[in-house]
Write an enzyme that holds these catalytic residues in place. Sequence first.
Site, PDB file in Angstrom:
ATOM      1  N   HIS A  68     -18.390  68.181  60.570  1.00  0.00           N
ATOM      2  CA  HIS A  68     -19.192  69.163  59.958  1.00  0.00           C
ATOM      3  C   HIS A  68     -20.183  68.874  59.059  1.00  0.00           C
ATOM      4  O   HIS A  68     -20.135  67.747  58.217  1.00  0.00           O
ATOM      5  CB  HIS A  68     -18.102  70.145  59.191  1.00  0.00           C
ATOM      6  N   HIS A  90     -21.334  83.421  61.511  1.00  0.00           N
ATOM      7  CA  HIS A  90     -19.908  82.658  60.972  1.00  0.00           C
ATOM      8  C   HIS A  90     -18.874  83.438  60.979  1.00  0.00           C
ATOM      9  O   HIS A  90     -17.916  83.144  59.995  1.00  0.00           O
ATOM     10  CB  HIS A  90     -20.122  81.561  60.052  1.00  0.00           C
ATOM     11  N   HIS A 123     -23.883  78.189  66.812  1.00  0.00           N
ATOM     12  CA  HIS A 123     -22.620  78.565  66.109  1.00  0.00           C
ATOM     13  C   HIS A 123     -22.572  79.903  65.624  1.00  0.00           C
ATOM     14  O   HIS A 123     -21.841  80.060  64.482  1.00  0.00           O
ATOM     15  CB  HIS A 123     -22.620  77.480  64.983  1.00  0.00           C
ATOM     16  N   ASP A 154     -20.857  70.809  62.868  1.00  0.00           N
ATOM     17  CA  ASP A 154     -20.992  72.377  62.771  1.00  0.00           C
ATOM     18  C   ASP A 154     -21.361  73.000  61.521  1.00  0.00           C
ATOM     19  O   ASP A 154     -21.275  72.298  60.284  1.00  0.00           O
ATOM     20  CB  ASP A 154     -19.496  72.959  63.177  1.00  0.00           C
ATOM     21  N   ASP A 155     -21.883  74.060  61.516  1.00  0.00           N
ATOM     22  CA  ASP A 155     -22.042  74.904  60.192  1.00  0.00           C
ATOM     23  C   ASP A 155     -23.389  74.757  59.596  1.00  0.00           C
ATOM     24  O   ASP A 155     -23.353  75.678  58.638  1.00  0.00           O
ATOM     25  CB  ASP A 155     -21.010  74.589  59.185  1.00  0.00           C
TER      26      ASP A 155
END
Length: 228
Positions: A194, A104, A100, A49-50
């Site tokens: 991540h 965020h 995603h 993620d991210d």
Amino acid sequence: MVNFKVRSAYILILSLLCSFSSVYSRAEAAPSLIARGDGRAKVVALTFDDGPYPIYTERLLAVLDAYDIKATFFLVGVNAASHPDLVREIARGGHVVGNHSHRHLRMKDLPEEDIRWEWQMCSHTIRAITGNLPRFCRPPGGGYNGTIVSAARKEGLSVVLWTANGADYTGISPKAIERRVLGATGSGGIILLHEGVDNTIEALPVIIETLRSKGYRFVTIDKMVASF
């Protein structure tokens, strides 16, 4: 709520790059919510993620390439827009690019129209860079409710959760990441890690080698869903 002028400016820019459409032609639609894969199959999915993040993403891709593993990357729209070359590198490597959200944010705090905007903007940013709309998404922090899942589905997206959380974002050691992931991973497992974390990159070879020694195969989320 997203400012109307800001929303309109984003849409105008992206419309010059790609044709807007939330309609997906899929022979087989994925479930609206994916919590794990088939528990009868010794397959696992690595998800990150991210990102993307300069240097970190490239190092992570190098590890995956060394082990000939394809993973699923849930990218933040603003990060993708800032580093399109990294997005293209992920896609060229045969990895799955997922959504995603655009900024965020905690989606449970947003009205439905802004939730849809977050999904839309990230998806169309990814399409402008790669030429393809994503099929899968993950809300920031994994927080979801019926509205978030429904909004994703309206944008042609399936929400993906996880079965093993490495908690790498908390600053724990590589060994601790390894223990958390390996202790919670079984058949059909989805592993949450991540980008942008040194200790994740350090822990990854042990995670891969240990799971392979136990007979697990690594697959992307689309391959995992195809076995349902």
